[in-house]
Design a protein around this motif. Structure first.
Motif, mmCIF file in Angstrom:
data_model
loop_
_atom_site.group_PDB
_atom_site.id
_atom_site.type_symbol
_atom_site.label_atom_id
_atom_site.label_comp_id
_atom_site.label_asym_id
_atom_site.label_seq_id
_atom_site.Cartn_x
_atom_site.Cartn_y
_atom_site.Cartn_z
ATOM 1 N N LEU A 117 0.839 -1.202 0.000
ATOM 2 C CA LEU A 117 0.000 0.000 0.000
ATOM 3 C C LEU A 117 0.873 1.251 0.000
ATOM 4 O O LEU A 117 0.592 2.217 -0.695
ATOM 5 C CB LEU A 117 -0.930 -0.010 1.208
ATOM 6 C CG LEU A 117 -1.898 1.185 1.309
ATOM 7 C CD1 LEU A 117 -2.787 1.222 0.074
ATOM 8 C CD2 LEU A 117 -2.730 1.090 2.568
ATOM 9 N N ASN A 118 1.945 1.229 0.813
ATOM 10 C CA ASN A 118 2.854 2.365 0.829
ATOM 11 C C ASN A 118 3.586 2.488 -0.483
ATOM 12 O O ASN A 118 3.832 3.586 -0.983
ATOM 13 C CB ASN A 118 3.860 2.219 1.977
ATOM 14 C CG ASN A 118 3.193 2.384 3.339
ATOM 15 O OD1 ASN A 118 2.156 3.028 3.437
ATOM 16 N ND2 ASN A 118 3.779 1.790 4.356
ATOM 17 N N ARG A 119 3.961 1.363 -1.065
ATOM 18 C CA ARG A 119 4.714 1.387 -2.313
ATOM 19 C C ARG A 119 3.903 1.992 -3.440
ATOM 20 O O ARG A 119 4.447 2.697 -4.290
ATOM 21 C CB ARG A 119 5.145 -0.049 -2.661
ATOM 22 C CG ARG A 119 6.014 -0.165 -3.896
ATOM 23 C CD ARG A 119 6.422 -1.608 -4.119
ATOM 24 N NE ARG A 119 7.089 -2.160 -2.947
ATOM 25 C CZ ARG A 119 7.309 -3.476 -2.761
ATOM 26 N NH1 ARG A 119 6.868 -4.350 -3.658
ATOM 27 N NH2 ARG A 119 7.917 -3.900 -1.682
ATOM 28 N N LEU B 276 -1.844 16.596 -2.024
ATOM 29 C CA LEU B 276 -2.113 15.315 -1.362
ATOM 30 C C LEU B 276 -0.885 14.402 -1.415
ATOM 31 O O LEU B 276 -0.537 13.759 -0.423
ATOM 32 C CB LEU B 276 -3.312 14.632 -2.017
ATOM 33 C CG LEU B 276 -4.665 15.349 -1.869
ATOM 34 C CD1 LEU B 276 -5.743 14.622 -2.658
ATOM 35 C CD2 LEU B 276 -5.064 15.454 -0.400
ATOM 36 N N ALA B 277 -0.242 14.355 -2.595
ATOM 37 C CA ALA B 277 0.932 13.496 -2.724
ATOM 38 C C ALA B 277 2.085 14.007 -1.864
ATOM 39 O O ALA B 277 2.836 13.218 -1.285
ATOM 40 C CB ALA B 277 1.359 13.414 -4.189
ATOM 41 N N VAL C 208 4.371 12.277 5.184
ATOM 42 C CA VAL C 208 4.041 11.270 6.191
ATOM 43 C C VAL C 208 4.977 10.063 6.056
ATOM 44 O O VAL C 208 5.485 9.536 7.058
ATOM 45 C CB VAL C 208 2.567 10.839 6.037
ATOM 46 C CG1 VAL C 208 2.259 9.634 6.923
ATOM 47 C CG2 VAL C 208 1.642 11.996 6.386
ATOM 48 N N LYS C 209 5.219 9.636 4.802
ATOM 49 C CA LYS C 209 6.109 8.499 4.586
ATOM 50 C C LYS C 209 7.526 8.827 5.033
ATOM 51 O O LYS C 209 8.206 8.007 5.664
ATOM 52 C CB LYS C 209 6.092 8.097 3.113
ATOM 53 C CG LYS C 209 4.787 7.483 2.651
ATOM 54 C CD LYS C 209 4.778 7.217 1.159
ATOM 55 C CE LYS C 209 5.784 6.186 0.770
ATOM 56 N NZ LYS C 209 5.691 5.850 -0.674
ATOM 57 N N GLU C 210 7.998 10.025 4.694
ATOM 58 C CA GLU C 210 9.346 10.418 5.081
ATOM 59 C C GLU C 210 9.462 10.524 6.602
ATOM 60 O O GLU C 210 10.468 10.102 7.188
ATOM 61 C CB GLU C 210 9.699 11.751 4.432
ATOM 62 C CG GLU C 210 11.051 12.318 4.819
ATOM 63 C CD GLU C 210 12.215 11.445 4.395
ATOM 64 O OE1 GLU C 210 13.320 11.643 4.918
ATOM 65 O OE2 GLU C 210 12.018 10.556 3.532
#
Length: 605
Positions: free
Chosen positions: A4-6, A374-375, A381-383
């Motif tokens: 999902l993260n990928r 959004l991206a 958030v991912k970082e």
């Protein structure tokens, strides 16, 4: 990384694509394109000149005041309009177009109505307005006179009706003209002009469409057209024309209406014919009509580009951003790229309007920015999650404060690679004797306290804790962060660990117990990084350098608390004094290894 993260950016792209499809299907955010067009219109309107063939006779506030004695208060007797028509018609205009309704008889001045009726009937080229109401039954369209120009299509219903305000004061033969309804968008702003209204297969023409048909002007085959706004058209005061009765004056040329399309209407605030348009919230209705006629006369109305193209463009922009985020391109650079696309889009809208096209580019750009925002949030958030995971992971090996700084600066490299490092092994001497005199729980507690103090020393000198091996400690310098002075820092830590041991022994009153440490240090190349199985990885160093450091630690017993190799001595330069402790044979090496005991310069004996 979880799937999902990928694929988060691709999932987000699919969501945005669905929203774009909904937007262009139901025109949810059409106002954005419209308001962007309004801004462009206001910025460029003065670059377009109004048609010189159109003149407005304006019932302005001055006219209301100057004709008050003769005509009384508004509405004036229709004879006043009859006399004006005669004065204008004497100059042979191309057309006289009224923007005033004459749908109700004046019961107190029937003779005045009759004069207007007779004058209009005797004057060619006069166009009278009608208005389509929002509700009501109205007359049967099949029974209305041909002068209205109604168009019966093959689908026309014979009993169709429409609630029309007709110029009933005039003879039916004089009803020639069309609708003057204000056609506003969903936000209440008038950007279009109605060309035809449809009722049960009947087409009811608007005033500009009737003029286009009569004069052979090309016009779009659709119910409305997008107006290409100009500054105000040439205007003269109604009172000036009426009072001068068409005579030439210094202020007006002779035959000023000859060959012109003359519009008669009002811009006086008190008569309430002011409408919201891109140019103003109170733009005169007569000017809106003049603009529509102007556009049709010169064929320069704005053409609408197919909206599906721009839905595809919105998805394309979002897809390009998705690729950029997926490839790990910096969000700032993607934002700069999006800004450049926006500037190009604004320029394209400006160029297209000059070529009579309305490009709804604002919404593709807005959707691009929506996706970018959004991206970018997902990337943040991912970082942040990655950094927190890295801090937690490396916090086992490094001082957490140092880890936080390094992660923030992006300086950590955890991929296995050969690096120049300095490795330290520290082992406890006499720990067995200590264990025999105390309870196991107490021994574990003491060992944990000892390890905590010694690890603090390693961290204080910038070292990386590799592992605990029983009662031994392995640490190294030079990874994961580059350190040009890793040998010096490792030796400083070794000496400091000895001092920390003395403080620990004094605290526990262990002077009578043989509790000491041996520390071996060696500098060389080793493979450093995360090594192990997929479900169990350790950040460690492996190679001959590590083995030799461990062997050197084994040579300390009875020689010195700290011993270092020749490589470490050479790497430290003149920071320390080194006592030569001779050549030692260590396991796994045929040749002897010369070892040295380091001391601070001020400790030199």
């Amino acid at each position: 990384m979880k799937p999902l993260n990928r694929y988060a950016y691709l999932v987000l792209l699919a969501v945005v694509a669905l929203l774009v499809g909904a937007d262009y299907r139901w025109r949810l955010f059409e106002r954005v394109d419209a308001q962007a067009g309004d801004v462009l219109t206001r910025a460029t309107v003065h670059a377009r000149a109004p048609s010189p063939d159109i003149v407005i006779v304006n019932i302005d506030q001055t006219s209301l005041e100057q004709l008050n004695d003769e005509a009384g208060s508004w509405p004036w007797p229709r004879a006043i309009h009859a006399e004006l028509v005669s004065a204008i018609a004497a100059q042979q205009p191309k057309a006289i177009v009224f923007d005033l309704l004459f749908n109700e008889a004046d019961t107190f001045r029937a003779d005045s109505d009759a004069l207007l009726r007779d004058t209009i009937a005797a004057t060619p080229g006069v166009y009278m307005p009608t208005v389509l109401l929002g509700d009501g039954q109205g007359a049967k369209l099949a029974d209305l006179p041909a002068s209205l120009g109604l168009i019966r299509t093959p689908q026309a219903q014979p009993d169709a009706r429409a609630p029309l305000l007709l110029p009933l004061v005039l003879a039916p033969a004089s009803w020639h003209g069309g609708l003057i309804n204000f056609d506003h968008d969903r936000d209440g702003i008038g950007r279009h002009y109605l060309l035809y209204a449809t009722r049960d297969g009947w087409r009811i023409p608007a005033m500009p469409a009737t003029l286009a048909r009569d004069f052979g002007w090309p016009h779009p085959d659709r119910t409305r057209m997008r107006l290409n706004w100009t500054p105000r058209h040439a205007t003269v005061s109604y009172a000036d024309i009426y009072l001068d009765a068409g005579r030439e004056t210094p202020q007006r040329p002779k035959n000023e209406f000859t060959g012109k399309i003359v519009l008669i209407g009002t811009a006086a605030p008190g008569l309430m014919d002011l409408r919201p348009t891109p140019l103003s919230k109170t733009w005169p209705g007569i000017e809106i009509l003049a603009t529509a006629i102007d556009n049709l006369e010169h064929g320069n109305w704005l053409r609408d580009a197919p909206r599906p193209w721009f839905a595809a463009l919105a998805i394309t922009i979002a897809a390009l951003l998705a690729v950029g985020f997926q490839l790990g391109i910096n969000s700032l650079w993607l934002g700069v790229s999006m800004a450049a696309i926006s500037v190009i889009g604004a320029g394209a809208m400006w160029l297209a309007q000059g070529r009579l096209w309305f490009l709804p580019l604002a919404m593709p750009l807005v959707w691009g920015w929506v996706y970018y925002a959004l991206a970018a949030l997902v990337a943040y958030v991912k970082e942040r999650a990655r950094r927190e995971a890295t801090v937690r992971l490396f916090g086992r090996f490094l001082d957490p404060r140092v880890v936080g700084q390094l992660v923030a600066g992006g300086a950590i490299d955890s991929a296995p690679a050969a690096r120049e490092v300095t490795v330290l092994f520290s082992d406890i001497r006499g720990f067995t004797s200590l264990s025999e005199t105390r309870q196991p729980e107490e021994v574990v507690a003491l060992l944990n306290r000892y390890f905590s103090r010694q690890v603090a020393v390693v961290f204080r000198h910038g070292g990386t804790l590799d592992k605990f091996i029983g009662d031994a400690i392995m640490a190294f310098w030079g990874a994961p962060v580059d350190d040009a002075d890793h040998a010096r820092h490792a030796v400083a830590a070794a000496l400091d660990m000895g001092r920390e041991l003395e403080a620990f022994r004094a605290e526990l009153a262990l002077d009578g117990i043989d509790f000491d440490i041996g520390i071996g240090v060696h500098t060389g190349r080793a493979v450093v990084g995360f090594i192990g199985a997929d479900d169990r990885l350790d950040y460690t160093a492996i190679g001959d350098t590590v083995n030799l450091a461990s062997r050197i630690e084994g040579q300390t017993k009875g020689v010195a608390r700290v011993l270092v190799s020749q490589a470490t001595r050479d790497a430290c330069g003149d920071r320390y004094h080194f006592d030569d402790r001779g050549e030692h044979h260590v396991k796994g090496r045929a040749e002897g290894t010369r070892l040295y005991e380091p001391r601070l310069i001020e400790e030199k004996r």
